[in-house]
Design an enzyme around this catalytic site. Structure first.
Site, PDB file in Angstrom:
ATOM      1  N   LYS A 198      11.618   1.312  -5.496  1.00 15.22           N
ATOM      2  CA  LYS A 198      11.362   1.422  -4.362  1.00 15.22           C
ATOM      3  C   LYS A 198      12.269   2.462  -3.523  1.00 15.22           C
ATOM      4  O   LYS A 198      12.277   3.167  -2.781  1.00 15.22           O
ATOM      5  CB  LYS A 198      11.092   0.271  -3.561  1.00 15.22           C
ATOM      6  CG  LYS A 198      10.997   0.141  -2.120  1.00 15.22           C
ATOM      7  CD  LYS A 198       9.694   0.957  -1.564  1.00 15.22           C
ATOM      8  CE  LYS A 198       9.885   1.239  -0.275  1.00 15.22           C
ATOM      9  NZ  LYS A 198       8.899   0.900   0.721  1.00 15.22           N
TER      10      LYS A 198
ATOM     11  N   CYS B  66      12.104   3.409   7.122  1.00 13.65           N
ATOM     12  CA  CYS B  66      12.111   3.538   5.714  1.00 13.65           C
ATOM     13  C   CYS B  66      12.942   4.547   5.241  1.00 13.65           C
ATOM     14  O   CYS B  66      14.112   4.040   4.722  1.00 13.65           O
ATOM     15  CB  CYS B  66      10.656   3.689   5.119  1.00 13.65           C
ATOM     16  SG  CYS B  66       9.235   2.466   5.873  1.00 13.65           S
TER      17      CYS B  66
HETATM   18  N1  SAJ Z   1      10.173  14.648   7.443  1.00 14.61           N
HETATM   19  C1  SAJ Z   1      10.471  15.972   7.525  1.00 14.61           C
HETATM   20  N2  SAJ Z   1      10.148  16.915   6.479  1.00 14.61           N
HETATM   21  C2  SAJ Z   1       9.155  16.647   5.719  1.00 14.61           C
HETATM   22  C3  SAJ Z   1       8.710  15.377   5.343  1.00 14.61           C
HETATM   23  C4  SAJ Z   1       9.000  14.425   6.282  1.00 14.61           C
HETATM   24  O1  SAJ Z   1      11.320  16.202   8.106  1.00 14.61           O
HETATM   25  O2  SAJ Z   1       8.861  17.716   4.943  1.00 14.61           O
HETATM   26  C5  SAJ Z   1      10.519  13.705   8.262  1.00 14.61           C
HETATM   27  C6  SAJ Z   1       9.341  12.929   9.020  1.00 14.61           C
HETATM   28  O3  SAJ Z   1       9.184  13.688  10.229  1.00 14.61           O
HETATM   29  C7  SAJ Z   1       9.721  11.533   9.362  1.00 14.61           C
HETATM   30  C8  SAJ Z   1      10.574  11.337   7.913  1.00 14.61           C
HETATM   31  O4  SAJ Z   1      10.957  12.381   7.486  1.00 14.61           O
HETATM   32  O5  SAJ Z   1      11.040  11.475  10.322  1.00 14.61           O
HETATM   33  C9  SAJ Z   1       9.947  10.273   7.188  1.00 14.61           C
HETATM   34  O6  SAJ Z   1       8.746  10.523   7.032  1.00 14.61           O
HETATM   35  P1  SAJ Z   1       7.907  10.284   5.661  1.00 14.61           P
HETATM   36  O7  SAJ Z   1       6.424  10.786   5.947  1.00 14.61           O
HETATM   37  O8  SAJ Z   1       8.339  11.223   4.410  1.00 14.61           O
HETATM   38  O9  SAJ Z   1       7.864   8.725   5.353  1.00 14.61           O
HETATM   39  P2  SAJ Z   1       7.477   7.445   5.902  1.00 14.61           P
HETATM   40  O10 SAJ Z   1       8.983   6.872   6.480  1.00 14.61           O
HETATM   41  O11 SAJ Z   1       6.579   7.328   7.222  1.00 14.61           O
HETATM   42  O12 SAJ Z   1       7.015   6.746   4.705  1.00 14.61           O
HETATM   43  C10 SAJ Z   1       7.738   6.610   3.698  1.00 14.61           C
HETATM   44  C11 SAJ Z   1       6.993   6.615   2.439  1.00 14.61           C
HETATM   45  N3  SAJ Z   1       7.665   7.072   1.031  1.00 14.61           N
HETATM   46  C12 SAJ Z   1       7.659   8.124   0.721  1.00 14.61           C
HETATM   47  O13 SAJ Z   1       6.975   9.125   0.779  1.00 14.61           O
HETATM   48  C13 SAJ Z   1       8.637   8.120  -0.568  1.00 14.61           C
HETATM   49  C14 SAJ Z   1       6.121   5.590   2.423  1.00 14.61           C
HETATM   50  O14 SAJ Z   1       5.382   5.837   1.099  1.00 14.61           O
HETATM   51  C15 SAJ Z   1       6.668   4.171   2.112  1.00 14.61           C
HETATM   52  O15 SAJ Z   1       5.915   3.089   1.809  1.00 14.61           O
HETATM   53  C16 SAJ Z   1       7.570   4.209   3.378  1.00 14.61           C
HETATM   54  O16 SAJ Z   1       8.346   5.160   3.632  1.00 14.61           O
HETATM   55  C17 SAJ Z   1       8.153   2.664   3.387  1.00 14.61           C
HETATM   56  O17 SAJ Z   1       7.593   1.872   3.857  1.00 14.61           O
HETATM   57  O18 SAJ Z   1       8.991   2.667   2.838  1.00 14.61           O
END
Ligand code: SAJ
Length: 409
Positions: free
Chosen positions: A210, A264
């Site tokens: 995880k 997360c």
């Molecule tokens: N972000 C960027 N650039 C990107 C993608 C995302 O700047 O290309 C930013 C987003 O705007 C945000 C942050 O990253 O601020 C995180 O967003 P995210 O969509 O990557 O992740 P979370 O936090 O919404 O959800 C994640 C997910 N994990 C992964 O994709 C590996 C989700 O599957 C998990 O269940 C969750 O964390 C968790 O609960 O751990």
């Protein structure tokens, strides 16, 4: 059908409890917040989670909420594990949940920790339960399943906020057991509603996997953010650079932004650093790059605002990512806060935010067209879908810092 107790009715616990109830289990959901208990018993989710209210209505009497755990065959712990002091996991909610569950445990029950935790926590959880219930038998890590023992497992949630119901059903689940037989026993409770594959493993492996998933995402986003800084140094357009690089068949650079937020990806990689500080060097560096990103955007905005005597800035987006209203660890909040501290007049536009948080007291919440019209500088901080339809003419004559590439289409 079994009795299931879900401890912690948040973004993961409540959808899980509702799906278990729909699958036919009798579910008791527990939460220490009386307002959450009252809301759930009134059939209201209170979360931005499509379909959840309808699911609660269908669950009806099979799901009831209360303050303390009840006896059940399965206890799922879905409580927050925020970052505590000195960037170590704050496990106080996990220990409080364990202490609440311990008195109702019976021989043969199964305790499943779903919260994201540092490697080794499931073993500590079992030791804590065993300390409170010396009358019960708990397996040793990797040890045999003893007759009548309490099964303990870690099955980390992996759902994307806003897509919880779909992902809880369709994602594969890694189920890590403490002792032989624990993972298989824990898997039984997911069978009723998970269509993804249950993958059985050891609890330490499940904990590590995880953390690795979220660290992988963080490192990749950090690369995109670092590339944005590097392109800035050369006066090159990072969006064009990424578009061209991604034409390579084995390259897929993610999108730079205003930073990494949420509870997360911005948090969990530190749990790896906590456990392996000498080894997790890239993970730590990625965290530092992503944490520095909002400050880089503030520097760009400061530069854009320099020619105005009393700059008025319109911030498009406050949430931590597109199309959600969640403000936890949001880089946009950090940026708006910094602009206010520097004495700028800040208006904020976010279709998912009804009330501004205390951190940005002094800012005003406005609709985008009006905010942009009155602004000298526009900061595009979140690529909400609603912003994509904004008339480009609105931005004419404004100093624009587009951290998320919204205007690039
Ligand atoms: N972000 C960027 N650039 C990107 C993608 C995302 O700047 O290309 C930013 C987003 O705007 C945000 C942050 O990253 O601020 C995180 O967003 P995210 O969509 O990557 O992740 P979370 O936090 O919404 O959800 C994640 C997910 N994990 C992964 O994709 C590996 C989700 O599957 C998990 O269940 C969750 O964390 C968790 O609960 O751990």
């Amino acid at each position: 059908m079994s009795d299931v107790c879900v401890v912690g009715l948040g973004h993961v616990g409540l959808p899980t409890a509702a799906l278990l109830a729909e699958a036919g289990h009798r579910v008791v959901g527990c939460d220490t917040a009386p307002e959450v208990v009252a809301r759930v018993n009134a059939g209201r989710a209170g979360l931005h989670e499509p379909g959840l209210d309808a699911l609660l209505a269908r669950a009806g009497e099979r799901l009831r909420a209360q303050a303390v755990p009840a006896a059940a065959e399965f206890h799922l712990i879905t409580v927050p594990t925020p970052l505590g002091e000195v960037r170590r996991a704050d496990l106080s909610h996990v220990w409080a949940a364990a202490d609440a569950v311990a008195p109702v445990l019976r021989a043969g029950d199964c305790v499943i920790l779903e919260s994201t935790v540092p490697v080794g926590t499931t073993e500590r959880l079992a030791a804590r339960l065993a300390g409170r219930r010396p009358d019960l038998v708990f397996p040793a890590h990797g040890g045999p399943s003893l007759p009548g023992c309490v099964h303990v497992a870690h099955c980390p949630e992996r759902v994307m906020p806003g897509r919880a119901l779909h992902e809880l059903v369709h994602n594969d689940r890694v189920i890590g057991g403490l002792g032989a037989g624990c993972a298989a026993r824990a898997a039984e409770v997911y069978r009723g509603f998970v269509r993804g594959a249950p993958v059985l493993a050891d609890c330490r492996m499940a904990e590590l996997v995880k953390l690795a998933e979220n660290a992988f995402r963080d490192v990749n986003i950090a690369f995109a953010n670092e590339l944005a800084a590097v392109c800035g140094r050369f006066g090159l357009d990072v969006w064009q650079a990424i578009g061209l690089a991604n034409r390579h068949p084995r390259v897929n650079v993610l999108s730079p932004g205003a930073g990494v937020g949420g509870h997360c990806v911005a948090v969990d990689p530190w749990f790896l650093v906590e456990g392996a500080p000498e080894e997790a060097r890239l993970v730590r560096a990625a965290r530092e790059v992503n944490d520095a990103t909002p400050h880089r955007v503030v520097a760009q905005l400061r530069q854009a605002a320099a020619r105005f005597a009393a700059p008025r800035v319109a911030c498009l987006g406050l949430a931590y990512k597109p199309d959600v209203g969640d403000l936890r660890e949001s880089p946009a909040v950090v940026i708006a806060e910094a602009l206010l501290r520097e004495g700028m007049a800040v208006s904020v536009c976010d279709p998912f935010v009804a009330r501004l948080p205390d951190a940005v007291v002094g800012a005003v919440l406005r609709d985008p067209a009006a905010a942009i019209a009155e602004a000298d500088v526009v900061a595009i901080l979140v690529a909400h879908t609603a912003f994509r339809g904004l008339d480009r003419a609105l931005f004419g004559g404004k100093a624009v810092v587009d951290a998320v590439g919204l205007l690039r289409g």
